[in-house]
Design an enzyme around this catalytic site. Sequence first.
Site, PDB file in Angstrom:
ATOM      1  N   SER A 144       0.844  -1.191   0.000  1.00 33.63           N
ATOM      2  CA  SER A 144       0.000   0.000   0.000  1.00 33.63           C
ATOM      3  C   SER A 144       0.874   1.234   0.000  1.00 33.63           C
ATOM      4  CB  SER A 144      -0.902   0.021   1.240  1.00 33.63           C
ATOM      5  OG  SER A 144      -1.557   1.271   1.374  1.00 33.63           O
ATOM      6  N   TYR A 157      -1.572   0.858  10.622  1.00 36.58           N
ATOM      7  CA  TYR A 157      -1.711   0.127   9.361  1.00 36.58           C
ATOM      8  C   TYR A 157      -0.517   0.413   8.449  1.00 36.58           C
ATOM      9  CZ  TYR A 157      -3.520  -0.880   4.657  1.00 36.58           C
ATOM     10  OH  TYR A 157      -3.676  -1.338   3.359  1.00 36.58           O
TER      11      TYR A 157
END
Length: 251
Positions: A144, A157
Amino acid sequence: MKDAFGAPQSLLVLGGTSEIGQAVARRLIARRTRTVWLAGRPSPDLEAAADGLRRLGADVRTVAFDALDPALHEQVLGKVFAEGDIDMVLLAFGVLGDQANDEADPPAAVRVAQTNYTGAVSAGLVCAAALQNQGHGSLVVLSSVAGERARRANFIYGSSKAGLDVFTQGLGDAMYGTGVHVMVVRPGFVRTRMTAGLPEAPLATTPEAVALAVEQGLRRRAEAVWVPGALRLVMSALRHVPRPLFRRLPL
């Protein structure tokens, strides 16, 4: 049978209910893929995902897999590879977590890290070794852009994805020359169930767009893919923004 890059005949999706994983599988089935393994926790959603791919003409099988149980990864995934060569492995599992809640609940934060990083390291190493033993194949890992630089809004995250990204790059170097191709995919905000209800970020994309980028990356034997491609330039610039200014940006 050996794979043609961009058109594997067999696919193993770790995170079988992932919307991105499903989109990649659909795209590859439309090209050449005939055998698909969906690995995930047993559930009606996993079976529904398998049924949907079967309707596209693929031989789809499911296998019980839990990212949080690395002690069983070698055994579970070994059984899949024992059934025949796997041309491509897609590591698509992960959790977003809830930043505000996880900051106040360290065990919840640890669960995010264990799923996105520890579980992925375990599964990635097992699959890379199996691909190396068969002498060919691709390991594609969904990272990501959140891992490119820590942001106040999602640093738990993001830190797990940063670790996963570095791990994947290193694994790619370790596999170089073995016949195993390793590719890291860095999407931005993807419109999925996981991001439903969150404010949409600029350059938001879709699972189908990520699937297209994965296919194109496989054909090029790319080591890293950004989705959309413009994020590569955006993140290159953001990495060099001074920290006091970066804190003030609406990211």
